[in-house]
Design a protein around this motif. Structure first.
Motif, mmCIF file in Angstrom:
data_model
loop_
_atom_site.group_PDB
_atom_site.id
_atom_site.type_symbol
_atom_site.label_atom_id
_atom_site.label_comp_id
_atom_site.label_asym_id
_atom_site.label_seq_id
_atom_site.Cartn_x
_atom_site.Cartn_y
_atom_site.Cartn_z
ATOM 1 N N LEU A 92 -0.929 12.773 -7.923
ATOM 2 C CA LEU A 92 -0.059 11.607 -8.059
ATOM 3 C C LEU A 92 -0.150 10.727 -6.813
ATOM 4 O O LEU A 92 -0.237 9.502 -6.905
ATOM 5 C CB LEU A 92 1.386 12.049 -8.295
ATOM 6 N N PHE A 93 -0.142 11.365 -5.652
ATOM 7 C CA PHE A 93 -0.209 10.595 -4.404
ATOM 8 C C PHE A 93 -1.518 9.821 -4.313
ATOM 9 O O PHE A 93 -1.546 8.691 -3.793
ATOM 10 C CB PHE A 93 -0.060 11.517 -3.198
ATOM 11 N N ALA A 94 -2.605 10.391 -4.821
ATOM 12 C CA ALA A 94 -3.888 9.690 -4.783
ATOM 13 C C ALA A 94 -3.804 8.371 -5.535
ATOM 14 O O ALA A 94 -4.359 7.348 -5.096
ATOM 15 C CB ALA A 94 -4.979 10.577 -5.375
ATOM 16 N N ARG A 95 -3.101 8.359 -6.661
ATOM 17 C CA ARG A 95 -2.945 7.120 -7.418
ATOM 18 C C ARG A 95 -2.052 6.135 -6.668
ATOM 19 O O ARG A 95 -2.346 4.937 -6.593
ATOM 20 C CB ARG A 95 -2.365 7.416 -8.804
ATOM 21 N N VAL A 96 -0.953 6.635 -6.120
ATOM 22 C CA VAL A 96 -0.054 5.763 -5.357
ATOM 23 C C VAL A 96 -0.784 5.173 -4.153
ATOM 24 O O VAL A 96 -0.675 3.974 -3.862
ATOM 25 C CB VAL A 96 1.200 6.551 -4.911
ATOM 26 N N LYS A 97 -1.539 5.997 -3.460
ATOM 27 C CA LYS A 97 -2.259 5.533 -2.269
ATOM 28 C C LYS A 97 -3.319 4.498 -2.635
ATOM 29 O O LYS A 97 -3.544 3.531 -1.885
ATOM 30 C CB LYS A 97 -2.906 6.714 -1.554
ATOM 31 N N ALA A 98 -3.958 4.678 -3.783
ATOM 32 C CA ALA A 98 -4.973 3.708 -4.199
ATOM 33 C C ALA A 98 -4.354 2.325 -4.392
ATOM 34 O O ALA A 98 -4.933 1.307 -3.986
ATOM 35 C CB ALA A 98 -5.636 4.185 -5.489
ATOM 36 N N VAL A 99 -3.175 2.281 -4.990
ATOM 37 C CA VAL A 99 -2.477 1.001 -5.168
ATOM 38 C C VAL A 99 -2.026 0.460 -3.817
ATOM 39 O O VAL A 99 -2.165 -0.741 -3.517
ATOM 40 C CB VAL A 99 -1.279 1.160 -6.124
ATOM 41 N N TYR A 100 -1.487 1.338 -2.974
ATOM 42 C CA TYR A 100 -0.993 0.924 -1.656
ATOM 43 C C TYR A 100 -2.122 0.354 -0.802
ATOM 44 O O TYR A 100 -1.953 -0.686 -0.146
ATOM 45 C CB TYR A 100 -0.353 2.118 -0.964
ATOM 46 N N ASP A 101 -3.270 1.014 -0.817
ATOM 47 C CA ASP A 101 -4.392 0.545 -0.003
ATOM 48 C C ASP A 101 -4.902 -0.814 -0.447
ATOM 49 O O ASP A 101 -5.469 -1.570 0.352
ATOM 50 C CB ASP A 101 -5.533 1.574 -0.061
ATOM 51 N N ALA A 102 -4.711 -1.139 -1.723
ATOM 52 C CA ALA A 102 -5.184 -2.424 -2.249
ATOM 53 C C ALA A 102 -4.080 -3.472 -2.309
ATOM 54 O O ALA A 102 -4.275 -4.552 -2.904
ATOM 55 C CB ALA A 102 -5.776 -2.214 -3.649
ATOM 56 N N ARG A 103 -2.944 -3.212 -1.697
ATOM 57 C CA ARG A 103 -1.743 -4.037 -1.887
ATOM 58 C C ARG A 103 -1.962 -5.503 -1.492
ATOM 59 O O ARG A 103 -1.392 -6.407 -2.102
ATOM 60 C CB ARG A 103 -0.554 -3.462 -1.101
ATOM 61 N N ALA A 104 -2.790 -5.738 -0.489
ATOM 62 C CA ALA A 104 -2.986 -7.113 -0.028
ATOM 63 C C ALA A 104 -3.726 -7.969 -1.049
ATOM 64 O O ALA A 104 -3.683 -9.203 -0.979
ATOM 65 C CB ALA A 104 -3.749 -7.105 1.296
ATOM 66 N N THR A 105 -4.387 -7.338 -1.984
ATOM 67 C CA THR A 105 -5.194 -8.075 -2.964
ATOM 68 C C THR A 105 -4.532 -8.176 -4.331
ATOM 69 O O THR A 105 -5.123 -8.738 -5.260
ATOM 70 C CB THR A 105 -6.559 -7.377 -3.143
ATOM 71 N N LEU A 106 -3.305 -7.639 -4.473
ATOM 72 C CA LEU A 106 -2.699 -7.516 -5.800
ATOM 73 C C LEU A 106 -1.789 -8.680 -6.183
ATOM 74 O O LEU A 106 -1.308 -8.742 -7.314
ATOM 75 C CB LEU A 106 -1.905 -6.207 -5.885
ATOM 76 N N GLY A 107 -1.526 -9.584 -5.264
ATOM 77 C CA GLY A 107 -0.657 -10.718 -5.565
ATOM 78 C C GLY A 107 0.769 -10.319 -5.876
ATOM 79 O O GLY A 107 1.419 -10.945 -6.734
ATOM 80 N N LEU A 108 1.272 -9.305 -5.201
ATOM 81 C CA LEU A 108 2.623 -8.812 -5.463
ATOM 82 C C LEU A 108 3.662 -9.720 -4.824
ATOM 83 O O LEU A 108 3.439 -10.281 -3.736
ATOM 84 C CB LEU A 108 2.784 -7.399 -4.911
ATOM 85 N N ASP A 109 4.830 -9.869 -5.499
ATOM 86 C CA ASP A 109 5.916 -10.602 -4.868
ATOM 87 C C ASP A 109 6.665 -9.663 -3.914
ATOM 88 O O ASP A 109 6.309 -8.483 -3.767
ATOM 89 C CB ASP A 109 6.856 -11.205 -5.915
ATOM 90 N N ARG A 110 7.690 -10.172 -3.248
ATOM 91 C CA ARG A 110 8.366 -9.394 -2.210
ATOM 92 C C ARG A 110 9.014 -8.130 -2.771
ATOM 93 O O ARG A 110 8.955 -7.066 -2.148
ATOM 94 C CB ARG A 110 9.434 -10.257 -1.523
ATOM 95 N N GLU A 111 9.627 -8.226 -3.945
ATOM 96 C CA GLU A 111 10.282 -7.060 -4.540
ATOM 97 C C GLU A 111 9.252 -5.999 -4.922
ATOM 98 O O GLU A 111 9.464 -4.800 -4.705
ATOM 99 C CB GLU A 111 11.099 -7.473 -5.759
ATOM 100 N N GLN A 112 8.151 -6.427 -5.507
ATOM 101 C CA GLN A 112 7.112 -5.480 -5.889
ATOM 102 C C GLN A 112 6.506 -4.805 -4.659
ATOM 103 O O GLN A 112 6.262 -3.599 -4.664
ATOM 104 C CB GLN A 112 6.024 -6.206 -6.683
#
Length: 285
Positions: A92-112
């Motif tokens: 599970l952590f591997a999936r969470v970390k994959a999203v976290y590592d790519a966070r700058a490219t995901l166009g997330l708003d502040r809440e996300q």
């Protein structure tokens, strides 16, 4: 749906099984990890367990009884192990970390972004980056801590109830209001002590009625009963529990390289560090 007190155990079992299946579905998802299929999906898991736990712990915290306490003792370590299975799950952590590592490219708003950061940092703080052997140690410590802290709470509650002061003469209650005296009379009646008065201890060392009581000897009795409610030996003594809890907390902090439990525990608090919190208090003095 209202359930019988004795049914909370099976309710916990069922709710934990539901959440485990929900989390496993996220882990088994063949699609690459995304904010929606991993982080948002995790936020929707465990709703049934949350409902059961919220009601159960509201009851044990305000209107407990031997049946509820027995279930609490049995299921607190089970719930701890269940939480660890999620937060310390490498897949599970591997999936969470994959999203976290790519966070700058995901166009997330502040809440996300805040949701993603909190999920990742919470799992790291729980031990996701530790070695497998260290994670196993953390899980063992967490399970024992859950058992001991539950036992501590139940023992302290009994010590508080058993430490109530029985007063024979209403004249000794001079300084209390008529309502306070009547409450003490009713408390004695409920304990089968008609004609007497019972002053129940509050969950603080400084008892609220002390400033009003004129009888110095009674004030001393109440203070001593309050301050020493759980350090007089016998079944209500919590000192050995406190010592073991402190030892386990120190061991857990050491696994994370923290010098003490306060440093480990304050990572997401406003003060962040024990020295800062102590500095606030010193400034007030």
């Amino acid at each position: 749906t209202r359930i019988a007190e004795s049914d909370y155990g099976p309710a916990f079992d069922q709710a934990m099984a539901i959440e485990r299946a929900e989390v496993q579905a996220i882990i088994d998802n063949p699609a690459a990890p995304t904010f929606d299929n991993t982080i948002v999906a995790l936020e929707t898991t465990g709703q049934m367990l949350g409902r059961v736990a919220n009601v159960f712990f509201a009851l044990t915290g305000s209107h407990t009884n031997p049946t509820l306490e027995a279930i609490n003792s049995e299921y607190s370590p089970k719930l701890s192990a269940h939480d660890d299975w999620i937060t310390l799950n490498p897949a599970l952590f591997a999936r969470v970390k994959a999203v976290y590592d790519a966070r700058a490219t995901l166009g997330l708003d502040r809440e996300q972004m805040k949701l993603l950061e909190d999920r990742y940092e919470g799992m790291v703080h729980a031990g996701a980056l530790l070695t497998e052997a260290q994670r196993q140690q953390v899980m063992e410590i967490n399970t024992e801590l859950s058992t001991l802290t539950t036992q501590f709470g139940q023992t302290l509650r009994k010590a508080t109830n058993d430490g109530a002061i029985v007063v024979d003469n209403v004249a000794d209650l001079q300084g209390l209001s008529a309502d306070e005296i009547e409450s003490a009379r009713k408390a004695a009646e409920e304990r089968g002590l008609a004609g007497k008065y019972v002053i129940a201890l509050q969950n603080t060392t400084q008892q609220p009625i002390l400033p009003n009581l004129a009888n110095r000897a009674l004030r001393e009795r109440i203070f001593n009963a309050s301050a020493h409610r759980a350090d007089q030996g016998g079944p209500n003594d919590t000192r050995m529990l406190v010592a073991r809890i402190a030892q386990l907390r120190a061991q857990k902090a050491a696994l994370f390289g923290a010098p003490d439990w306060a440093t480990y525990a304050m990572w997401d608090r406003m003060a962040e560090k024990p020295a800062t919190a102590l500095g606030f208090m010193q400034q007030m003095v």
